[in-house]
Design a protein around this motif. Structure first.
Motif, PDB file in Angstrom:
ATOM      1  N   SER A   7      54.236  13.837  51.790  1.00  0.00           N
ATOM      2  CA  SER A   7      53.295  14.361  50.780  1.00  0.00           C
ATOM      3  C   SER A   7      53.571  13.831  49.376  1.00  0.00           C
ATOM      4  N   ARG A   9      54.536  10.672  48.676  1.00  0.00           N
ATOM      5  CA  ARG A   9      53.594   9.363  48.786  1.00  0.00           C
ATOM      6  C   ARG A   9      52.034   9.616  48.762  1.00  0.00           C
ATOM      7  N   THR A  10      51.606  10.669  49.510  1.00  0.00           N
ATOM      8  CA  THR A  10      50.189  10.765  49.730  1.00  0.00           C
ATOM      9  C   THR A  10      49.714  11.163  48.253  1.00  0.00           C
ATOM     10  N   ALA A  11      50.463  12.088  47.599  1.00  0.00           N
ATOM     11  CA  ALA A  11      49.801  12.510  46.309  1.00  0.00           C
ATOM     12  C   ALA A  11      49.924  11.163  45.350  1.00  0.00           C
ATOM     13  N   LEU A  13      49.679   8.199  46.013  1.00  0.00           N
ATOM     14  CA  LEU A  13      48.285   7.276  46.572  1.00  0.00           C
ATOM     15  C   LEU A  13      46.914   7.603  46.164  1.00  0.00           C
ATOM     16  N   LEU A  14      46.902   9.049  46.194  1.00  0.00           N
ATOM     17  CA  LEU A  14      45.764   9.630  45.901  1.00  0.00           C
ATOM     18  C   LEU A  14      45.561   9.602  44.100  1.00  0.00           C
ATOM     19  N   ALA A  15      46.765   9.624  43.391  1.00  0.00           N
ATOM     20  CA  ALA A  15      46.615   9.760  41.942  1.00  0.00           C
ATOM     21  C   ALA A  15      46.003   8.203  41.667  1.00  0.00           C
ATOM     22  N   ALA A  17      44.397   6.210  43.393  1.00  0.00           N
ATOM     23  CA  ALA A  17      43.191   6.021  43.931  1.00  0.00           C
ATOM     24  C   ALA A  17      42.152   6.510  42.693  1.00  0.00           C
ATOM     25  N   ALA A  18      42.441   7.703  42.271  1.00  0.00           N
ATOM     26  CA  ALA A  18      41.755   8.417  41.092  1.00  0.00           C
ATOM     27  C   ALA A  18      41.816   7.682  39.861  1.00  0.00           C
TER      28      ALA A  18
END
Length: 120
Positions: A7, A9-11, A13-15, A17-18
């Motif tokens: 989670s 790592r996902t957060a 990557l999303l950050a 990407a944003a």
């Protein structure tokens, strides 16, 4: 086992990407905006609108109004940003592609780190 690393790592990557989408689209937005209005007027209008929104949010949260000294510091920073930072980018985007402008701006921290390392 916990899924905490996944989670996180996902957060992360999303950050990223944003940041890439929002930050990168800024330069494309500048390109479209300067086709219909003078570059520095566009940049100044953008800063004025952002400042007004931030001031309104600050006041709605109950923060006190800035002092005269605070207004002076904000004015100096705004002038520097418009004259040297974002204002220079908006002027430059008249002559170079927005992707190249974004890439050049992205290299600034690297050059500052290199210059700071050479000063020691």
């Amino acid at each position: 086992m916990s899924n905490q690393p996944t989670s996180s790592r996902t957060a992360l990557l999303l950050a990223f990407a944003a940041v890439y989408l929002i930050w990168g689209s800024t330069y494309l937005g500048i390109r479209f905006a300067i086709e219909s209005m003078p570059p520095l007027l566009m940049a100044g209008s953008r800063y004025t609108l952002a400042g007004a929104v931030l001031y309104g949010v600050m006041r709605l949260r109950g923060e006190p109004a800035p002092t005269w000294r605070g207004w002076g510091v904000a004015l100096l920073i705004g002038i520097c940003l418009l004259a040297f930072g974002n204002g220079g980018v908006t002027l430059g985007e008249q002559y170079i592609p927005s992707g190249l402008a974004a890439l050049l701006v992205a290299t600034v921290p690297m050059f500052l780190a290199l210059l700071a390392g050479g000063a020691e």
